[in-house]
Design a protein around this motif. Structure first.
Motif, PDB file in Angstrom:
ATOM      1  N   TRP A  48     -26.696  -4.033  33.114  1.00 30.38           N
ATOM      2  CA  TRP A  48     -27.222  -4.313  31.768  1.00 30.38           C
ATOM      3  C   TRP A  48     -28.399  -3.429  31.360  1.00 30.38           C
ATOM      4  O   TRP A  48     -29.093  -3.730  30.392  1.00 30.38           O
ATOM      5  CB  TRP A  48     -27.628  -5.803  31.653  1.00 30.38           C
ATOM      6  N   ASP A  65     -24.615  -9.705  26.849  1.00 29.00           N
ATOM      7  CA  ASP A  65     -23.515 -10.386  26.169  1.00 29.00           C
ATOM      8  C   ASP A  65     -24.096 -11.627  25.531  1.00 29.00           C
ATOM      9  O   ASP A  65     -25.139 -12.133  26.005  1.00 29.00           O
ATOM     10  CB  ASP A  65     -22.452 -10.809  27.204  1.00 29.00           C
ATOM     11  N   ARG A 132      -8.510 -13.136  23.391  1.00 30.56           N
ATOM     12  CA  ARG A 132      -9.875 -13.139  22.857  1.00 30.56           C
ATOM     13  C   ARG A 132      -9.952 -13.515  21.386  1.00 30.56           C
ATOM     14  O   ARG A 132     -11.005 -13.350  20.762  1.00 30.56           O
ATOM     15  CB  ARG A 132     -10.534 -11.765  23.079  1.00 30.56           C
ATOM     16  N   LYS A 165     -18.184  -4.556  18.350  1.00 26.13           N
ATOM     17  CA  LYS A 165     -17.144  -4.230  19.330  1.00 26.13           C
ATOM     18  C   LYS A 165     -15.809  -4.831  18.931  1.00 26.13           C
ATOM     19  O   LYS A 165     -15.785  -5.737  18.115  1.00 26.13           O
ATOM     20  CB  LYS A 165     -17.575  -4.713  20.710  1.00 26.13           C
ATOM     21  N   HIS A 166     -14.688  -4.391  19.455  1.00 24.11           N
ATOM     22  CA  HIS A 166     -14.475  -3.262  20.365  1.00 24.11           C
ATOM     23  C   HIS A 166     -13.730  -2.242  19.526  1.00 24.11           C
ATOM     24  O   HIS A 166     -12.578  -2.511  19.148  1.00 24.11           O
ATOM     25  CB  HIS A 166     -13.629  -3.678  21.557  1.00 24.11           C
ATOM     26  N   TYR A 212     -11.422  -0.353  25.303  1.00 25.88           N
ATOM     27  CA  TYR A 212     -10.777   0.097  26.542  1.00 25.88           C
ATOM     28  C   TYR A 212      -9.520   0.919  26.233  1.00 25.88           C
ATOM     29  O   TYR A 212      -9.235   1.918  26.880  1.00 25.88           O
ATOM     30  CB  TYR A 212     -10.329  -1.117  27.364  1.00 25.88           C
ATOM     31  N   ASP A 244     -17.110   0.419  26.483  1.00 27.09           N
ATOM     32  CA  ASP A 244     -16.946  -0.913  27.045  1.00 27.09           C
ATOM     33  C   ASP A 244     -17.096  -0.745  28.561  1.00 27.09           C
ATOM     34  O   ASP A 244     -16.903   0.348  29.104  1.00 27.09           O
ATOM     35  CB  ASP A 244     -15.584  -1.528  26.673  1.00 27.09           C
ATOM     36  N   GLU A 423     -10.754 -13.838  28.127  1.00 32.57           N
ATOM     37  CA  GLU A 423     -10.731 -12.385  28.205  1.00 32.57           C
ATOM     38  C   GLU A 423      -9.821 -11.935  29.350  1.00 32.57           C
ATOM     39  O   GLU A 423      -9.711 -12.618  30.361  1.00 32.57           O
ATOM     40  CB  GLU A 423     -12.165 -11.908  28.473  1.00 32.57           C
TER      41      GLU A 423
END
Ligand code: BGC
Length: 676
Positions: A48, A65, A132, A165-166, A212, A244, A423
């Motif tokens: 992080w 997060d 998600r 995101k994402h 991703y 990511d 997820e």
């Protein structure tokens, strides 16, 4: 540490001078960095944090997060407010509340001493099965945009960077690390980009997270088209893009990421290893200009979040306060959607009811600490059972036998176990598990006053929808969910949420589920439906959904009348004022979401039958009425022309549709657009 000497600022700008222009400070700091230090900044130190540069006093940037509250894994296991998840908040259609939510989230991030919040998560809900979906907002780009920009503004008002995101097309979890989304430019422009663009153009988002997956052959973290061309050159993004976590694992050439403008690789260097970067640099595979641009983006955000400033000059954080928990409760109250209420079973009259049976697998489950990276560890979580029990205390007896009860509340749905709403894996089923369907059918045989409360992402209900009189879609309503639910069930709060998604009768009604090619794909997944996602698809083929986009009931009823437009014709120079009256005809105070859709009567390409271009959430006392205004201009009439590769508007007639849902249009009018 702070210097405020203006003479000094003029010639030699020290980056720590708090009064200097941010770009001067960025350039000043950039000049001080060696090549090796620049490389160092491009990858995380660990999960992080970025790497500090001690020589220059540059501390780590800290990230956390996630999109509906701070995650324990990125905050040393801290307890934080667990807000309703994205889809529940989106069901409020309340832009101001989304902004308040962003502010509260920003305050919590400040309080734990972090600088970047990894959210909002705003991928389009393309299939009901995406694991998600609960974190995301909606199927509609317009609603997605208005909510995303509000959240970003809220977070950043606390000088915490939002990380949107994402980016982009992470619309499924199946094979998420590798799948290649083959998607047309028009669908990107009209469906998948708008909220990301709005977060930049309207809210100056300070960071973005790349996806991703690949998009049209290239991974998100090395995709020059997505990052350099669209985000930076067209939308004028001034922040940085972070990969990511682990999204660079299949990329081998650092220059691809440098040139695309991936400024930060997380959690650690893989493609941005020092030796790889050095080799590529020495061989001229990327320029100083590209490298510096990446580094400057990181430095810029360091200044924006106040990394070099005194704590006392920054907004003060707070965590687990009544204020933040109150926002969580209000979002839950406005986000739950009343889907069915035959014979006005709801709200229950607590003076008349003696016995309530509460049942179902989700009646007393907690959901905060699940779902993957978006988990939150709240100091408490009011389950549906607890919320109802507290409301009924000393008034109504809670039992568990449906036959003896005046009313049964059955809390069904999904949870965050892997393979449910979580997820990294998509759900296998759209409908409830068989044993839950059987349970609903069994209860409905024993008692005719059954209220089904659903926890989860999108859920199919065709097998049992006709067997029960009342259904509340509660999504994942956060730590105050049980209180909000009880307030709705007993009428302390009048439900005002509306679906931000279409709920189809069955998955096979949906083009996305036509074949393995369109979902989930193998190496490639083909977005063959193009722009026809959600209600755009159901409208095109005239398929009746189970519950349409924009739908939700209230305990009162609203009358729409007197639609007026101030012109018959507009050009690019003027705009159209649309106004209508709305009156609360019932006996409850309540909120209504007035939706404005536009239809292009005739176009040179196929366009959706209608598209959302405005909405207003308004609250009215019984018998109160209000005038609701919308402004429409030519930009609301445009579409992306795949041949010309730009947004265009065509002369002709347009229809305005004012609805209480996408399938319940109350008023219409028309006007003409003429370029000259
Ligand atoms: C998720 C992101 C998350 C990141 C850090 C990834 O696996 O896709 O949404 O922010 O991990 O936890």
């Amino acid at each position: 540490m702070e210097k405020r000497n203006n003479k000094n600022v003029k010639n030699n700008i020290p980056f720590m001078n708090t009064s200097a222009e941010i770009e001067n400070k960025v350039n000043d700091l950039l000049k001080k960095l060696t090549l090796e230090e620049k490389f160092k900044l491009l990858a995380g130190k660990q999960l992080w944090f970025t790497k500090p540069i001690k020589r220059l006093g540059i501390p780590s940037l800290k990230m956390t997060d996630g999109p509906h509250g701070i995650a324990p894994h990125s905050s040393n296991n801290m307890e934080c407010t667990y807000f309703p998840t994205g889809i529940c908040r989106a069901s409020t259609w309340n832009v101001d509340l989304s902004r308040e939510f962003g502010e509260a989230l920003g305050r919590e991030v400040r309080d734990i001493g972090s600088h970047i919040l990894l959210g909002p998560a705003i991928n389009i809900i393309r299939t009901p099965l995406c694991g998600r979906n609960f974190e995301y907002q909606t199927e509609d780009p317009y609603l997605n945009s208005r909510l995303a920009e509000a959240v970003v503004k809220g977070i950043q008002s606390q000088r915490v960077a939002a990380c949107v995101k994402h980016y982009v097309c992470n619309n499924q979890e199946t094979n998420r690390f590798k799948v290649n989304a083959i998607v047309s430019e028009r669908a990107l422009e009209e469906i998948y980009f708008p909220a990301f663009k709005a977060a930049v153009v309207n809210s100056d988002a300070w960071s973005f997270m790349s996806c991703y997956n690949k998009v049209n052959g290239k991974y998100g973290s090395e995709n020059e088209y997505l990052i350099y061309k669209k985000l930076i050159n067209e939308w004028h993004f001034r922040g940085f893009v972070v990969s990511d976590w682990g999204a660079t694992q299949f990329i081998s050439k650092p220059e691809n990421c440098i040139n695309a403008r991936l400024s930060l690789e997380m959690p650690r260097a893989k493609v941005y290893k020092k030796n790889l970067l050095l080799e590529a640099y020495e061989e001229g595979r990327f320029t100083d200009e590209a490298l510096n641009d990446n580094v400057k983006r990181l430095l810029r955000v360091m200044f924006l979040v106040g990394l070099f400033e005194n704590e006392s000059s920054l907004p003060k954080g707070e965590r687990n306060t009544k204020r933040n928990q109150g926002i969580a409760r209000r979002i839950a109250e406005e986000g739950m959607v009343l889907l069915k209420n035959e014979s006005n079973l709801l709200p229950l009259n607590s003076d008349k009811i003696k016995k309530i049976a509460i049942m179902g697998p989700n009646m007393d489950k907690k959901f905060g600490e699940g779902g993957g990276s978006s988990q939150v560890k709240p100091p408490y979580e009011i389950t549906p059972y607890l919320g109802i029990k507290q409301f009924c205390a000393n008034k109504i007896e809670i039992i568990n036998n449906p036959e003896d009860a005046d009313v049964v509340i059955a809390v069904m749905g999904y949870d965050h176990e892997l393979g449910n709403d979580a997820e990294s894996v998509d759900r296998k089923r759209y409908e409830l598990p068989n044993e839950q369907v059987d349970l609903i059918l069994e209860i409905s045989e024993k008692n005719s006053n059954v209220i089904i409360v659903l926890i989860g992402g999108l859920i199919g209900m065709s097998d049992w929808v006709d067997k029960v009189p009342a259904i509340i879609m509660a999504w994942y309503p956060g730590m105050e969910g049980g209180t909000a639910l009880a307030n709705i069930i007993f009428g302390k709060i009048n439900p005002s949420g509306k679906l931000p998604v279409t709920l189809p009768k069955t998955l096979s009604d949906y083009k996305v589920h036509e074949s393995n090619r369109t979902y989930p794909g193998n190496d490639d997944v083909y977005y063959e439906e193009g722009i026809f996602i959600g209600y755009r698809y159901f409208d095109k083929y005239d398929i009746n959904p189970l519950f349409p986009f924009g739908y939700g009931l209230s305990y009162t009823n609203f009358n729409y009348y007197n639609l007026e437009i101030d012109k018959q014709k507009i050009t690019k120079k003027d705009s159209l004022l649309v106004s209508l009256n709305i009156k609360n005809e019932g006996n409850y105070y309540g909120g209504e979401i007035v939706q404005l859709y536009i239809q292009d009567k005739e176009a040179s390409v196929e366009r959706p039958i209608k598209e959302l271009k405005g909405f207003k959430k308004i609250f009215l006392q019984p018998k109160e009425e209000k005038i609701v205004n919308f402004r429409i201009n030519w930009k609301d009439l445009t579409f992306f022309d795949d041949n010309l590769k730009k947004w265009i508007v065509e002369d002709g007639e347009f229809i305005i549709l004012i609805g209480t849902s996408s399938r319940d249009i109350k008023l219409r009018s028309k006007f003409e657009f003429k370029e000259k």
